[in-house]
Enzyme design. Structure first.
Site, PDB file in Angstrom:
ATOM      1  N   GLU A 246       0.847  -1.195   0.000  1.00 21.56           N
ATOM      2  CA  GLU A 246       0.000   0.000   0.000  1.00 21.56           C
ATOM      3  C   GLU A 246       0.880   1.241   0.000  1.00 21.56           C
ATOM      4  O   GLU A 246       2.019   1.190   0.475  1.00 21.56           O
ATOM      5  CB  GLU A 246      -0.858   0.038   1.276  1.00 21.56           C
ATOM      6  CG  GLU A 246      -1.885  -1.056   1.339  1.00 21.56           C
ATOM      7  CD  GLU A 246      -2.610  -1.047   2.681  1.00 21.56           C
ATOM      8  OE1 GLU A 246      -2.778   0.037   3.270  1.00 21.56           O
ATOM      9  OE2 GLU A 246      -2.994  -2.130   3.128  1.00 21.56           O
ATOM     10  N   LYS A 248       2.354   4.433   1.477  1.00 26.15           N
ATOM     11  CA  LYS A 248       2.525   4.926   2.846  1.00 26.15           C
ATOM     12  C   LYS A 248       2.333   6.436   2.839  1.00 26.15           C
ATOM     13  O   LYS A 248       3.132   7.169   2.263  1.00 26.15           O
ATOM     14  CB  LYS A 248       3.907   4.570   3.385  1.00 26.15           C
ATOM     15  CG  LYS A 248       4.089   4.997   4.840  1.00 26.15           C
ATOM     16  CD  LYS A 248       5.433   4.581   5.391  1.00 26.15           C
ATOM     17  CE  LYS A 248       5.494   4.685   6.902  1.00 26.15           C
ATOM     18  NZ  LYS A 248       5.177   6.002   7.456  1.00 26.15           N
ATOM     19  N   ARG A 253      -1.868   8.823  12.079  1.00 31.93           N
ATOM     20  CA  ARG A 253      -2.766   7.678  12.103  1.00 31.93           C
ATOM     21  C   ARG A 253      -4.025   8.028  12.877  1.00 31.93           C
ATOM     22  O   ARG A 253      -3.965   8.632  13.942  1.00 31.93           O
ATOM     23  CB  ARG A 253      -2.060   6.537  12.805  1.00 31.93           C
ATOM     24  CG  ARG A 253      -2.847   5.261  12.758  1.00 31.93           C
ATOM     25  CD  ARG A 253      -1.876   4.170  12.830  1.00 31.93           C
ATOM     26  NE  ARG A 253      -2.459   2.869  12.817  1.00 31.93           N
ATOM     27  CZ  ARG A 253      -1.713   1.783  12.758  1.00 31.93           C
ATOM     28  NH1 ARG A 253      -0.407   1.886  12.726  1.00 31.93           N
ATOM     29  NH2 ARG A 253      -2.269   0.595  12.741  1.00 31.93           N
ATOM     30  N   ARG A 268      -2.865   7.939  17.339  1.00 27.48           N
ATOM     31  CA  ARG A 268      -2.192   6.700  17.752  1.00 27.48           C
ATOM     32  C   ARG A 268      -1.861   6.693  19.229  1.00 27.48           C
ATOM     33  O   ARG A 268      -1.623   5.654  19.818  1.00 27.48           O
ATOM     34  CB  ARG A 268      -0.931   6.463  16.918  1.00 27.48           C
ATOM     35  CG  ARG A 268       0.086   7.554  17.038  1.00 27.48           C
ATOM     36  CD  ARG A 268       1.276   7.292  16.155  1.00 27.48           C
ATOM     37  NE  ARG A 268       2.203   6.383  16.791  1.00 27.48           N
ATOM     38  CZ  ARG A 268       3.106   5.675  16.126  1.00 27.48           C
ATOM     39  NH1 ARG A 268       3.183   5.767  14.827  1.00 27.48           N
ATOM     40  NH2 ARG A 268       3.929   4.900  16.762  1.00 27.48           N
ATOM     41  N   GLU A 298      -4.884   6.808   7.624  1.00 34.20           N
ATOM     42  CA  GLU A 298      -3.922   7.896   7.798  1.00 34.20           C
ATOM     43  C   GLU A 298      -4.608   9.161   7.308  1.00 34.20           C
ATOM     44  O   GLU A 298      -5.227   9.161   6.230  1.00 34.20           O
ATOM     45  CB  GLU A 298      -2.668   7.594   6.968  1.00 34.20           C
ATOM     46  CG  GLU A 298      -1.512   8.516   7.216  1.00 34.20           C
ATOM     47  CD  GLU A 298      -0.634   8.117   8.419  1.00 34.20           C
ATOM     48  OE1 GLU A 298      -1.013   7.206   9.196  1.00 34.20           O
ATOM     49  OE2 GLU A 298       0.425   8.740   8.582  1.00 34.20           O
ATOM     50  N   PHE A 337      -7.159   2.122   5.744  1.00 34.52           N
ATOM     51  CA  PHE A 337      -6.468   0.894   5.350  1.00 34.52           C
ATOM     52  C   PHE A 337      -6.839  -0.331   6.177  1.00 34.52           C
ATOM     53  O   PHE A 337      -6.383  -1.423   5.900  1.00 34.52           O
ATOM     54  CB  PHE A 337      -4.946   1.088   5.310  1.00 34.52           C
ATOM     55  CG  PHE A 337      -4.347   1.698   6.559  1.00 34.52           C
ATOM     56  CD1 PHE A 337      -4.235   0.972   7.730  1.00 34.52           C
ATOM     57  CD2 PHE A 337      -3.879   3.012   6.542  1.00 34.52           C
ATOM     58  CE1 PHE A 337      -3.679   1.526   8.861  1.00 34.52           C
ATOM     59  CE2 PHE A 337      -3.307   3.573   7.680  1.00 34.52           C
ATOM     60  CZ  PHE A 337      -3.209   2.827   8.848  1.00 34.52           C
ATOM     61  N   LYS A 419       7.473  -1.162   6.699  1.00 34.31           N
ATOM     62  CA  LYS A 419       7.447   0.112   5.967  1.00 34.31           C
ATOM     63  C   LYS A 419       8.733   0.234   5.172  1.00 34.31           C
ATOM     64  O   LYS A 419       9.802  -0.155   5.659  1.00 34.31           O
ATOM     65  CB  LYS A 419       7.282   1.270   6.949  1.00 34.31           C
ATOM     66  CG  LYS A 419       8.310   1.270   8.057  1.00 34.31           C
ATOM     67  CD  LYS A 419       8.018   2.323   9.108  1.00 34.31           C
ATOM     68  CE  LYS A 419       8.953   2.160  10.285  1.00 34.31           C
ATOM     69  NZ  LYS A 419       8.797   3.060  11.380  1.00 34.31           N
TER      70      LYS A 419
HETATM   71  P1  AMP Z   1       6.153   4.988  11.279  1.00 37.69           P
HETATM   72  O1  AMP Z   1       5.323   6.056  11.915  1.00 37.69           O
HETATM   73  O2  AMP Z   1       7.332   5.498  10.533  1.00 37.69           O
HETATM   74  O3  AMP Z   1       6.471   3.863  12.261  1.00 37.69           O
HETATM   75  O4  AMP Z   1       5.292   4.263  10.137  1.00 37.69           O
HETATM   76  C1  AMP Z   1       4.134   3.539  10.398  1.00 37.69           C
HETATM   77  C2  AMP Z   1       2.948   4.444  10.231  1.00 37.69           C
HETATM   78  O5  AMP Z   1       2.703   4.720   8.857  1.00 37.69           O
HETATM   79  C3  AMP Z   1       1.631   3.892  10.690  1.00 37.69           C
HETATM   80  O6  AMP Z   1       1.503   3.947  12.079  1.00 37.69           O
HETATM   81  C4  AMP Z   1       0.645   4.797   9.982  1.00 37.69           C
HETATM   82  O7  AMP Z   1       0.431   5.959  10.746  1.00 37.69           O
HETATM   83  C5  AMP Z   1       1.382   5.237   8.725  1.00 37.69           C
HETATM   84  N1  AMP Z   1       0.778   4.765   7.469  1.00 37.69           N
HETATM   85  C6  AMP Z   1       0.685   5.511   6.344  1.00 37.69           C
HETATM   86  N2  AMP Z   1       0.097   4.822   5.350  1.00 37.69           N
HETATM   87  C7  AMP Z   1      -0.206   3.583   5.853  1.00 37.69           C
HETATM   88  C8  AMP Z   1      -0.818   2.417   5.309  1.00 37.69           C
HETATM   89  N3  AMP Z   1      -1.241   2.364   4.058  1.00 37.69           N
HETATM   90  N4  AMP Z   1      -0.945   1.345   6.117  1.00 37.69           N
HETATM   91  C9  AMP Z   1      -0.506   1.377   7.405  1.00 37.69           C
HETATM   92  N5  AMP Z   1       0.073   2.447   7.960  1.00 37.69           N
HETATM   93  C10 AMP Z   1       0.239   3.557   7.198  1.00 37.69           C
END
Ligand code: AMP
Length: 549
Positions: A246, A248, A253, A268, A298, A337, A419
């Protein structure tokens, strides 16, 4: 139950640094507590009177507390402030003042856990004009009934600063141990409810079977499932076989709960931000069905269809005033998502089924969309790479790589949701201190001492960071530093660990200078992460393994 008993346990906990011993001390204590008190005691062992999922806060500042202490012990406020600066611990200050006091206080009543708990909750509920004297009166009543040791722990609890090295993990283990419950069952119950007191009550009253019945309830936010870093698209797809990729999105969130007629938006960190984004209410109502649900996505800020700075959206969801103007200036779009609940809990279903349900129930519109998604395996891996390139070209952050067969595991940062970003990896750290600048910048804190989480959740300093900050951010950060100030010495300031920064760096190096044992070369502040809390920061352990890697 006497407060004295709890305080004796605090003292025992402070005598050991070993996690296992702390958990044993707590387990022995929890085992014999009656059902009426168990929830309160468990919360208070973490220094809280409200569970994490609560919208209530322990609402009192250092100043009011110091004033209350000065009035109770009949000493000038300046003396209390000096002592706090000197000792750095308000509990120790109160304990010392108690020892020194000349006037004999009469013990109006012996303190009970219930009375202390309810009094501190009462303080949080007082607001409006003339609230300070009322708060002070409650604290004074508590302190004048307290013994020396009790006087040490009351202010620490009021400020949520027990500093006993007892984190949620230790308390969860202690509950499992006290009531003979499988650790995973306790962990799951906690991640689903975010209410450690409730988990303890269920564990005591209904045992393991009862805890298993605790489940998702729309309206009560759940700890989100988190992502790990992917080492590379090829290797991740090869390891998982079939994956869902997907886009990102680079926003924050959001978990949306519908219960009856009420719809709530949580971040979150489980903060309720519904009032800050009223324009999302109608699109969510129109796009999703009438039944109860919990969906996740998101939310990003866009202008002319392009994402705009992440800081904009952060300020946007925390806004309390002038919301109408913000709606115009920072338009929001939501990309969903996941679905965790629709008529019933769906978290045990595999992601591919949850996604299907989400696609069935959502009527995408202008403001509420589905995340871009493709099914990928080694045969069509180029599509994942194309999705990544498109994502970057459109101004997003990269891609997510998810295992389609994985259930939703609240609070887990596992290997089944990854990610992959264009930018180099960053660290989330917490600010513990800083230094005011020189010359033109003497009004600003120019350099920030930041820390990671060590064992037992203790914070370990890792680096000073001073670059990456424009004047506006410097001003904003300086204000926050002053708000959370614990004490200062010359140009140095030490603060409560409340401000989370995301920092980039060029290299991890070994360093005896910092408590983490490691440090970072060329650290740069990428952004302030108001959406993250102390639980989200990186650990020394993860830094160590990145260093080794
Ligand atoms: P990070 O904040 O760098 O740990 O990355 C994970 C976060 O990416 C998740 O907690 C979401 O807030 C965000 N995110 C953005 N797009 C998506 C997606 N398609 N699926 C899941 N998380 C996503």
């Amino acid at each position: 139950m006497k407060y004295k008993e709890l305080v004796n346990v605090y003292e025992a906990l402070s005598q050991t640094t070993k996690k296992l011993e702390k958990a044993m001390i707590l387990a022995d204590f929890f085992r014999d507590i009656d059902s009426k008190n168990i929830g309160k005691v468990v919360l208070m062992s973490l220094g809280l009177v409200y569970p994490k999922n609560s919208e209530e806060e322990q609402g009192i500042g250092d100043k009011t507390l110091m004033k209350a202490i000065s009035q109770t012990y009949g000493v000038p406020i300046s003396k209390v402030e000096d002592r706090v600066r000197e000792l750095g611990d308000i509990g120790q200050v109160t304990e010392n003042l108690y020892k020194e006091k000349t006037q004999q206080t009469f013990f109006s009543k012996e303190l009970t856990v219930e009375f202390v708990f309810n009094s501190i909750r009462k303080i949080a509920n007082i607001s409006g004009s003339k609230s300070q004297p009322r708060k002070i009166a409650i604290i004074s009543e508590l302190l004048s009934s307290a013994s020396e040791l009790e006087a040490k722990y009351i202010p620490k609890t009021i400020l949520e600063e027990l500093r006993l090295g007892v984190g949620e993990a230790i308390v969860r283990d202690a509950i499992s141990n006290a009531f003979e419950i499988d650790k995973e069952v306790t962990e799951r119950a906690y991640a689903l409810t975010n209410d450690i007191g409730l988990v303890a009550e269920f564990a005591k009253e209904k045992g393991e079977k009862g805890l298993k019945e605790l489940n998702l309830v729309p309206g009560r936010p759940v700890k989100p499932m988190l992502a790990q870093l992917s080492p590379g698209v090829d290797i991740s797809v090869k390891t998982m076989g079939n994956v869902i990729c997907e886009t990102k999105y680079d926003g924050i969130r959001i978990q949306i709960h519908k219960k009856g007629d009420e719809i709530k938006f949580f971040t979150r960190r489980l903060e309720n931000v519904t009032q800050a984004i009223p324009e999302m209410m109608e699109p969510v109502k129109n796009g999703l069905p009438d039944e109860n649900f919990i969906v996740e996505g998101e939310i990003i800020a866009t202008r002319d269809g392009k994402p705009i700075s992440f800081q904009n959206i952060l300020q946007r969801v925390r806004r309390k005033y002038n919301i109408d103007k913000a709606i115009k200036n920072v338009p929001l779009t939501l990309y969903l998502f996941d679905v965790l609940y629709y008529k019933t809990s769906l978290i045990d279903k595999p992601l591919k089924e949850r996604r299907k349900i989400l696609e069935q129930i959502l009527k995408p519109g202008n403001k509420v969309n589905l995340s871009d998604k493709i099914d990928v395996n080694m045969d069509n891996i180029d599509e994942a790479k194309k999705l990544f390139e498109d994502s970057i070209a459109k101004g997003h952050e990269g891609i997510m790589i998810k295992d389609p067969n994985e259930p939703y595991i609240p609070g887990l940062r596992g290997k089944k949701m990854l990610k992959f970003k264009a930018e180099p990896e960053t660290l989330d750290v917490v600010v513990i201190g800083g230094t005011y600048g020189l010359g033109r910048r003497s009004k600003f804190v120019g350099s920030y001492l930041v820390a990671l989480k060590g064992e037992d959740d203790e914070l370990k300093s890792v680096v000073h960071v001073a670059t990456g900050l424009d004047d506006e951010t410097l001003e904003q950060l300086t204000k926050l530093m002053e708000k959370y100030k614990k004490y200062d010495k010359g140009t140095k300031i030490f603060v409560e660990p409340k401000i989370i920064l995301e920092i980039a760096y060029s290299e991890i190096v070994k360093s005896p200078e910092y408590e983490a044992g490691y440090s970072l070369r060329f650290p740069v502040v990428k952004r302030i992460r108001n959406d993250k809390g102390i639980d989200d920061i990186n650990t020394v352990e993860s830094l160590k393994s990145m260093f080794k890697g």
